[in-house]
Design a protein around this motif. Structure first.
Motif, PDB file in Angstrom:
ATOM      1  N   ALA A 247      39.322  48.545 -14.868  1.00 15.25           N
ATOM      2  CA  ALA A 247      39.834  49.875 -14.530  1.00 15.25           C
ATOM      3  C   ALA A 247      40.489  49.827 -13.159  1.00 15.25           C
ATOM      4  N   VAL A 248      41.538  50.608 -13.010  1.00 13.89           N
ATOM      5  CA  VAL A 248      42.253  50.707 -11.747  1.00 13.89           C
ATOM      6  C   VAL A 248      42.448  52.178 -11.415  1.00 13.89           C
ATOM      7  N   VAL A 249      42.185  52.538 -10.176  1.00 16.29           N
ATOM      8  CA  VAL A 249      42.474  53.880  -9.682  1.00 16.29           C
ATOM      9  C   VAL A 249      43.588  53.742  -8.662  1.00 16.29           C
ATOM     10  N   ILE A 250      44.664  54.507  -8.864  1.00 12.30           N
ATOM     11  CA  ILE A 250      45.799  54.442  -7.955  1.00 12.30           C
ATOM     12  C   ILE A 250      46.260  55.866  -7.667  1.00 12.30           C
ATOM     13  N   GLY A 251      45.662  56.446  -6.632  1.00 15.97           N
ATOM     14  CA  GLY A 251      45.954  57.812  -6.228  1.00 15.97           C
ATOM     15  C   GLY A 251      46.100  57.865  -4.720  1.00 15.97           C
ATOM     16  N   THR A 252      45.356  58.766  -4.070  1.00 14.55           N
ATOM     17  CA  THR A 252      45.367  58.813  -2.601  1.00 14.55           C
ATOM     18  C   THR A 252      44.963  57.464  -2.036  1.00 14.55           C
ATOM     19  N   GLY A 253      43.897  56.913  -2.580  1.00  9.82           N
ATOM     20  CA  GLY A 253      43.478  55.553  -2.271  1.00  9.82           C
ATOM     21  C   GLY A 253      43.607  54.714  -3.525  1.00  9.82           C
ATOM     22  N   THR A 254      43.087  53.509  -3.474  1.00  9.38           N
ATOM     23  CA  THR A 254      43.183  52.642  -4.653  1.00  9.38           C
ATOM     24  C   THR A 254      42.003  51.698  -4.713  1.00  9.38           C
ATOM     25  N   ALA A 404      55.534  49.159  -4.661  1.00  6.07           N
ATOM     26  CA  ALA A 404      54.135  49.530  -4.834  1.00  6.07           C
ATOM     27  C   ALA A 404      53.684  49.352  -6.278  1.00  6.07           C
ATOM     28  N   ALA A 405      54.478  49.869  -7.212  1.00  7.47           N
ATOM     29  CA  ALA A 405      54.102  49.808  -8.624  1.00  7.47           C
ATOM     30  C   ALA A 405      54.020  48.369  -9.115  1.00  7.47           C
ATOM     31  N   ALA A 409      50.820  46.144 -10.547  1.00  6.43           N
ATOM     32  CA  ALA A 409      50.891  45.378 -11.788  1.00  6.43           C
ATOM     33  C   ALA A 409      50.415  43.950 -11.577  1.00  6.43           C
ATOM     34  N   ALA A 410      50.830  43.328 -10.488  1.00  2.00           N
ATOM     35  CA  ALA A 410      50.404  41.962 -10.185  1.00  2.00           C
ATOM     36  C   ALA A 410      48.895  41.902  -9.970  1.00  2.00           C
ATOM     37  N   GLY A 411      48.351  42.924  -9.298  1.00  2.00           N
ATOM     38  CA  GLY A 411      46.900  42.976  -9.103  1.00  2.00           C
ATOM     39  C   GLY A 411      46.159  43.054 -10.421  1.00  2.00           C
ATOM     40  N   ILE A 412      46.658  43.873 -11.340  1.00  2.00           N
ATOM     41  CA  ILE A 412      46.023  44.014 -12.658  1.00  2.00           C
ATOM     42  C   ILE A 412      46.042  42.691 -13.414  1.00  2.00           C
ATOM     43  N   THR A 456      56.140  59.678 -12.904  1.00  2.00           N
ATOM     44  CA  THR A 456      56.699  58.990 -14.073  1.00  2.00           C
ATOM     45  C   THR A 456      57.390  57.679 -13.712  1.00  2.00           C
ATOM     46  N   VAL A 457      58.203  57.687 -12.676  1.00  2.00           N
ATOM     47  CA  VAL A 457      58.944  56.486 -12.297  1.00  2.00           C
ATOM     48  C   VAL A 457      57.973  55.378 -11.886  1.00  2.00           C
ATOM     49  N   PHE A 458      56.955  55.732 -11.126  1.00  2.00           N
ATOM     50  CA  PHE A 458      55.945  54.752 -10.713  1.00  2.00           C
ATOM     51  C   PHE A 458      55.303  54.125 -11.944  1.00  2.00           C
ATOM     52  N   ARG A 459      54.905  54.957 -12.898  1.00  2.00           N
ATOM     53  CA  ARG A 459      54.244  54.457 -14.110  1.00  2.00           C
ATOM     54  C   ARG A 459      55.169  53.528 -14.890  1.00  2.00           C
ATOM     55  N   GLU A 460      56.443  53.898 -14.992  1.00  2.00           N
ATOM     56  CA  GLU A 460      57.393  53.062 -15.736  1.00  2.00           C
ATOM     57  C   GLU A 460      57.582  51.706 -15.051  1.00  2.00           C
ATOM     58  N   TYR A 461      57.698  51.717 -13.731  1.00  4.36           N
ATOM     59  CA  TYR A 461      57.845  50.454 -12.996  1.00  4.36           C
ATOM     60  C   TYR A 461      56.605  49.575 -13.178  1.00  4.36           C
ATOM     61  N   LEU A 462      55.431  50.190 -13.127  1.00  7.19           N
ATOM     62  CA  LEU A 462      54.188  49.427 -13.264  1.00  7.19           C
ATOM     63  C   LEU A 462      54.090  48.793 -14.657  1.00  7.19           C
ATOM     64  N   ASN A 463      54.287  49.590 -15.685  1.00  9.87           N
ATOM     65  CA  ASN A 463      54.198  49.089 -17.055  1.00  9.87           C
ATOM     66  C   ASN A 463      55.232  47.984 -17.308  1.00  9.87           C
ATOM     67  N   GLU A 464      56.418  48.181 -16.795  1.00 10.30           N
ATOM     68  CA  GLU A 464      57.496  47.204 -16.949  1.00 10.30           C
ATOM     69  C   GLU A 464      57.114  45.876 -16.300  1.00 10.30           C
ATOM     70  N   ALA A 465      56.509  45.950 -15.117  1.00 11.81           N
ATOM     71  CA  ALA A 465      56.155  44.734 -14.386  1.00 11.81           C
ATOM     72  C   ALA A 465      55.007  43.981 -15.060  1.00 11.81           C
ATOM     73  N   VAL A 466      54.019  44.702 -15.591  1.00 13.34           N
ATOM     74  CA  VAL A 466      52.930  44.040 -16.309  1.00 13.34           C
ATOM     75  C   VAL A 466      53.489  43.233 -17.474  1.00 13.34           C
ATOM     76  N   ALA A 467      54.389  43.847 -18.246  1.00 10.95           N
ATOM     77  CA  ALA A 467      55.000  43.161 -19.383  1.00 10.95           C
ATOM     78  C   ALA A 467      55.836  41.968 -18.921  1.00 10.95           C
ATOM     79  N   GLU A 468      56.527  42.146 -17.804  1.00 11.80           N
ATOM     80  CA  GLU A 468      57.383  41.084 -17.275  1.00 11.80           C
ATOM     81  C   GLU A 468      56.551  39.878 -16.832  1.00 11.80           C
ATOM     82  N   ILE A 469      55.436  40.126 -16.171  1.00  4.59           N
ATOM     83  CA  ILE A 469      54.586  39.035 -15.685  1.00  4.59           C
ATOM     84  C   ILE A 469      53.912  38.309 -16.839  1.00  4.59           C
ATOM     85  N   LEU A 470      53.394  39.073 -17.794  1.00  4.16           N
ATOM     86  CA  LEU A 470      52.657  38.478 -18.909  1.00  4.16           C
ATOM     87  C   LEU A 470      53.572  37.748 -19.888  1.00  4.16           C
ATOM     88  N   GLY A 471      54.769  38.234 -20.048  1.00  7.93           N
ATOM     89  CA  GLY A 471      55.683  37.653 -21.011  1.00  7.93           C
ATOM     90  C   GLY A 471      55.567  38.316 -22.367  1.00  7.93           C
TER      91      GLY A 471
END
Length: 509
Positions: A247-254, A404-405, A409-412, A456-471
């Motif tokens: 699980a990841v929390v990404i709000g005021t803190g993380t 940031a996003a 993704a890299a952390g996840i 929304t933009v943050f979420r899209e960048y994050l999801n995109e990067a996870v897919a990009e890293i994993l292949g």
């Protein structure tokens, strides 16, 4: 034409040339100032770049630091704290439970009714702001405020329910600050983050402080589970989907947590766990690596912060800081150029630009960027900004948010690499035991926090990067699931799953 006429014509020509020269000079200076702005933004973009190769370096660094943090106390900037949660909710829990979530400028009070079969029959949630004065007051004042709010919530939600009717009720407590747990229902505060500085709380048992405040307010309730916000999010994620492993929390803190094998926690050899596993609270806000793309703005922010050289990862990715990074960039651009008009004194004020306002500017899709103009005027006292300057503002927001996003993704993926769910050894590395066909295990990561759920933009960048890293081969098997109020509801669920235990089932020998 007479001599007088020729003189006048010559004078007019000289004047015209002078005016033209002045105008050309102004244009040249204006262009120079504009190119200074463009160059500064390009430099920011280059310094904050997150190509996939660099992200994979961050993934590897995260996994290495996780190993080091599990091997010995102080072996890593990641604290890798034991939570004493060895059994996550499985969906069979039922009954009415309460929870408190303290972890930012607001806190939440929750009441949930569980009905078994992974069902939540009802929930009530109330959010209350924490007065600024209480964030630096005393532990007694702070927890008395929390306990009184809970008491009023119980009475209001229960239609003047008698307090005797909640006697002995189990309460989950999400406390989103670094805590060294000593059992599933006790733990001492290591340090404050996110602007809190209640000095007499450090190294105290936070549950004991809350229990005393509950007693002072006439509430006979039992704090059955003390959890970090990410642990609460993992709990509700696992309640709803058994394949949830992190699980990841990404709000005021993380922060982030995940389910680890008990035998992998080398620093606690002899750890007994009924399930063979242990939820680890990473405290990943303090992660650091030379591979993180740090800029001069990040350095300045860190130096001026309440905790220099601390929480480096958090300062690059969390909601508390992103808006202020953007403000620092705009401040520098305003000093070097008149692109935003006269220098506004508000640009020197730390945190005057919040991340929600930054997100609103970033996601402004009006042709003239009127929301950007409105926020610049109302928040930063910058007026009559030309469209090209507004576009620069959006660009800066984009650079800061994208970095940031993608780092989140890299952390996840770093967590998934540590537990063998990233497929780096090929698809067979994540194969389900017993499946000769090489079927990949489904992996779910629960995600909570306003940056992910509302931006929304943050979420899209994050999801995109996870897919990009994993292949493309591995990515379809990794699912990021949004959890609303997960950290609080998860605490109530953990209170339910731990309420029947007379002793802790997890021990360190």
């Amino acid at each position: 034409m007479g001599k007088l006429g020729l003189g006048i014509a010559a004078a007019c020509a000289v004047a015209s040339c002078a005016v033209a020269a002045v105008m050309v000079g102004r244009r040249v200076r204006s262009r120079r100032r504009w190119w200074k702005v463009v160059t500064a933004v390009q430099e920011l973009e280059a310094a904050a770049a997150t190509p996939v190769g660099r992200l994979r370096q961050v993934v590897d660094a995260m996994a290495v630091e996780m190993h080091a943090g599990l091997a010995s106390e102080g072996g890593s900037k990641l604290k890798m704290l034991l939570t004493f949660v060895d059994n996550l909710p499985d969906g069979s829990e039922n009954g009415i439970y309460y929870a408190l979530h303290v972890g930012g400028t607001n806190f939440r009070i929750l009441k949930i009714q569980l009905g078994g079969q992974r069902s939540i029959l009802g929930r009530d949630v109330e959010r209350k702001p924490i007065p600024q004065s209480l964030m630096t007051s005393t532990s007694e004042e702070f927890f008395d405020f929390i306990a009184l709010a809970l008491k009023e919530f119980i009475e209001r939600m229960g239609n003047n329910l008698q307090l005797s009717q909640v006697r002995g009720k189990d309460l989950g407590f999400t406390f989103s600050f670094p805590v060294k747990q000593t059992s599933v229902s006790s733990g001492t505060l290591i340090k404050w983050t996110k602007g809190f500085a209640i000095e007499d709380m450090v190294e105290k048992d936070v549950v004991e402080c809350l229990q005393k405040a509950l007693s002072r307010r006439g509430l006979d309730m039992n704090v059955a589970a003390l959890v970090n916000d990410s642990v609460g999010t993992l709990a509700v994620g696992h309640f709803l989907d058994k394949d949830t492993v992190a699980a990841v929390v990404i709000g005021t803190g993380t922060n982030a947590c995940y389910l680890e094998r008990a035998d992998a926690v080398i620093k606690c050899q002899g750890l007994l766990s009924t399930s063979g596993g242990m939820v680890i609270n990473m405290e990943w806000g303090n992660f650091w690596s030379s591979h993180l793309p740090r800029t001069s703005y990040d350095t300045d922010l860190d130096v001026e912060s309440q905790n220099p050289n601390d929480q480096g990862f958090e300062k690059m990715i969390s909601g508390m800081y992103l808006g202020d990074i953007v403000r620092r960039v705009i401040h520098r651009l305003s000093i070097e150029s008149d692109i935003f008009g006269p220098l506004s004194y508000k640009l020197s004020t730390r945190f005057v630009l919040s991340t929600p306002l930054m997100a609103a500017m970033h996601e402004d899709d009006s042709p003239d960027l009127r929301e950007v103009a409105k926020i610049l005027e109302e928040t930063l006292d910058i007026r009559d900004v030309p469209l090209k300057a507004r576009k620069i503002m959006v660009k800066v927001c984009d650079v800061v948010t994208r970095r940031a996003a993608r780092l989140v993704a890299a952390g996840i993926v770093g967590i998934l690499k540590k537990i063998g769910r990233d497929g780096t050894g090929g698809i067979s590395s994540g194969r389900i035991k017993g499946y000769k066909s090489g079927k990949m295990r489904r992996t779910v990561v629960a995600v909570e926090g306003g940056l992910y759920t509302s931006y929304t933009v943050f979420r899209e960048y994050l999801n995109e990067a996870v897919a990009e890293i994993l292949g493309e081969e591995i990515a379809p098997y990794v699912i990021l699931k949004t959890m609303e109020d997960g950290s609080g509801i998860g605490a109530a669920m953990l209170a339910a799953s731990n309420s029947a235990r007379s002793v802790d089932t997890v021990q360190v020998l």
